[in-house]
Write a protein that holds these residues in place. Structure first.
Motif, short mmCIF file in Angstrom:
data_model
loop_
_atom_site.label_atom_id
_atom_site.label_comp_id
_atom_site.label_asym_id
_atom_site.label_seq_id
_atom_site.Cartn_x
_atom_site.Cartn_y
_atom_site.Cartn_z
N UNK A 151 0.78 -1.11 -0.12
CA UNK A 151 -0.03 0.19 -0.08
C UNK A 151 0.71 1.42 -0.01
N UNK A 152 1.99 1.42 0.91
CA UNK A 152 2.87 2.53 1.04
C UNK A 152 3.72 2.33 -0.53
N UNK A 153 3.74 1.56 -1.22
CA UNK A 153 4.36 1.79 -2.34
C UNK A 153 3.66 2.31 -3.41
N UNK A 154 2.52 1.93 -3.35
CA UNK A 154 1.44 2.66 -4.24
C UNK A 154 1.19 4.21 -4.07
N UNK A 155 1.18 4.50 -2.75
CA UNK A 155 1.22 5.88 -2.06
C UNK A 155 2.37 6.68 -2.54
N UNK A 156 3.49 5.97 -2.62
CA UNK A 156 4.68 6.76 -2.91
C UNK A 156 4.87 6.93 -4.37
N UNK A 157 4.40 6.27 -5.32
CA UNK A 157 4.49 6.37 -6.73
C UNK A 157 3.40 7.52 -7.02
N UNK A 158 2.37 7.52 -6.28
CA UNK A 158 1.31 8.58 -6.59
C UNK A 158 1.78 9.88 -5.98
N UNK A 159 2.62 10.08 -5.11
CA UNK A 159 3.01 11.01 -4.36
C UNK A 159 4.26 11.67 -4.92
N UNK A 160 4.57 11.07 -6.13
CA UNK A 160 6.02 11.51 -6.71
C UNK A 160 5.88 13.01 -7.26
N UNK A 161 4.77 13.22 -7.75
CA UNK A 161 4.69 14.56 -8.44
C UNK A 161 4.73 15.61 -7.15
N UNK A 162 4.10 15.47 -5.92
CA UNK A 162 4.24 16.18 -4.87
C UNK A 162 5.36 16.49 -4.20
N UNK A 163 6.51 15.48 -4.31
CA UNK A 163 7.65 15.53 -3.60
C UNK A 163 8.80 15.99 -4.74
N UNK A 164 8.44 16.18 -6.13
CA UNK A 164 9.37 16.63 -7.20
C UNK A 164 9.97 17.79 -6.83
N UNK A 165 11.51 17.56 -6.53
CA UNK A 165 11.94 18.81 -6.25
C UNK A 165 11.77 20.20 -7.15
N UNK A 166 11.33 20.00 -8.32
CA UNK A 166 10.94 21.06 -9.31
C UNK A 166 9.65 21.70 -9.02
N UNK A 167 8.86 21.03 -8.11
CA UNK A 167 7.67 21.73 -7.81
C UNK A 167 7.88 22.45 -6.58
N UNK A 168 8.52 23.60 -6.90
CA UNK A 168 8.99 24.57 -5.62
C UNK A 168 7.73 25.26 -4.83
#
Length: 397
Positions: A374-391
């Motif tokens: 379940x955490x793996x799925x959440x991690x993949x979905x949250x990559x956009x949020x934690x993307x360093x380019x999303x200042x």
């Protein structure tokens, strides 16, 4: 060059040692000896987290409205009364009341001691050294908890009630330390209106509503700590099932404490080299990998994973405490740090019984392996949020 810190910092270390001394860590065994069954013991744990959920934010408001010393003082009083009740209790409801007071004592100090020590560094302009201070504070906690557990282990089969007598004495020492502290004076704007309970709560709500970064970090840490804490408790049941000797269990806890202390001392170095997005993504991926490896139902592997799960939990505590204190103003610091603890209590109220159910219907490996998926799925979905380019999402401080 030796850094001269305010005296409150060193008194804060002493207070932390006394308040986190793990002399009562084996409370499950004690309650069993007092005749409580596992269902009643489980209810006591649930009562603790529900009470913690209820008390946490009000306790932080009290610290911001009155003083840090006010909260720490009454926190030690609640701890002492809780230990006395444990000693004299002969019914489930008295034990339950003791756990309520224990939760209150925890809430009154949670976040408050961090906030007090941070504010102590404001006047001498040493706030940049807070990561080192909070790292040292967590080393004190690890050492104190481990020392208390070792002593309690010797008393298990020899006057076990002495652990709570010792807890009362340690609580008195903590009380004396609070009385010797000096409340730091933080400069405030002359235009700042007088603080009230309502204004503090409103400010805290607005800060969390408008500060997506702070809100996201608090939710992340609550879930992360909830998983690691559940792993810690349910691994103890696994050790019992596989007949770990007392010596093996003690040795494992000592090794875990040693690893945690080394990890905590490395946190200032980690903070300097990793921005928030990279650090959050890194520890998330590590935890997910650890949980997925739990599918390997082999005791040596699970033992190593247990050690690293506790290392991860010890790493993020001082790092996130430092982040929060940098992002929160002094007038609402204790309140918002209490919100972080409330979120942890909420995660435990949900995660702890869920994990217990999964482990009970299948196995330890199945339960935490499922959570890993379940955490793996959440991690993949949250990559956009934690993307360093999303200042605009998670800016580097």
């Amino acid at each position: 060059m030796t850094i001269k810190y305010p005296s409150t910092i060193f008194k804060g270390y002493a207070y932390t040692f006394f308040s986190f001394f793990g002399i009562t860590s084996l409370w499950v065994i004690y309650l069993q000896m007092q005749g409580l069954n596992l269902v009643e013991i489980g209810l006591c744990e649930s009562i603790f987290h529900v009470a913690s959920f209820v008390f946490e934010v009000p306790s932080g408001v009290l610290a911001d409205r009155f003083s840090y010393r006010f909260s720490l003082f009454w926190g030690r009083i609640a701890s002492i009364v809780s230990a006395i009740l444990i000693l004299v209790a002969h019914s489930f409801w008295l034990f339950a009341l003791s756990f309520v007071l224990s939760a209150l004592s925890y809430n009154l100090q949670s976040g408050t001691i961090d906030a007090l020590m941070y504010d102590s560094l404001v006047a001498p302009q040493q706030t940049k050294r807070f990561p080192n201070v909070i790292s040292n504070l967590n080393v004190v906690i690890e050492f104190s908890q481990t020392a208390g557990v070792v002593i309690a282990g010797f008393l298990v089969h020899w006057h076990f009630e002495l652990t709570y007598v010792a807890a009362i004495l340690i609580g008195i020492f903590g009380l004396i330390t609070v009385l010797l502290m000096k409340e730091p004076t933080v400069p405030k704007s002359i235009d700042l209106p007088k603080q009230t309970v309502k204004s503090i709560i409103v400010m805290a709500y607005r800060t969390l509503k408008n500060n997506q970064q702070l809100r996201g970090l608090m939710i992340f840490q609550a879930v992360f700590d909830g998983i690691c804490t559940s792993y810690y408790f349910y691994f103890q049941s696994l050790m019992e099932t596989h007949h770990f000797s007392g010596f093996m269990i003690s040795l494992l806890m000592v090794i875990s404490a040693g690893m945690n202390i080394v990890g905590i001392k490395l946190t200032p170095w980690i903070q300097k080299r990793l921005a928030k997005p990279a650090l959050v993504s890194g520890v998330s991926a590590t935890l997910v990998g650890l949980l997925l490896l739990t599918w390997i139902n082999w005791i040596p592997t699970l033992t190593v994973l247990f050690l690293f799960s506790q290392l991860l939990a010890s790493l993020i505590e001082p790092i996130f405490s430092s982040y929060y204190n940098e992002m929160i103003t002094s007038q609402q610091r204790a309140t918002l740090l209490s919100v972080a603890s409330v979120l942890f209590s909420a995660s435990m109220i949900f995660l702890f019984p869920l994990m217990g159910w999964l482990v009970q219907i299948q196995t330890f490996s199945f339960g935490f392996g499922v959570i890993g998926c379940l955490m793996l799925v959440l991690l993949l979905l949250s990559q956009k949020y934690f993307n360093p380019n999303c200042k605009n999402k998670l800016a580097t401080q």
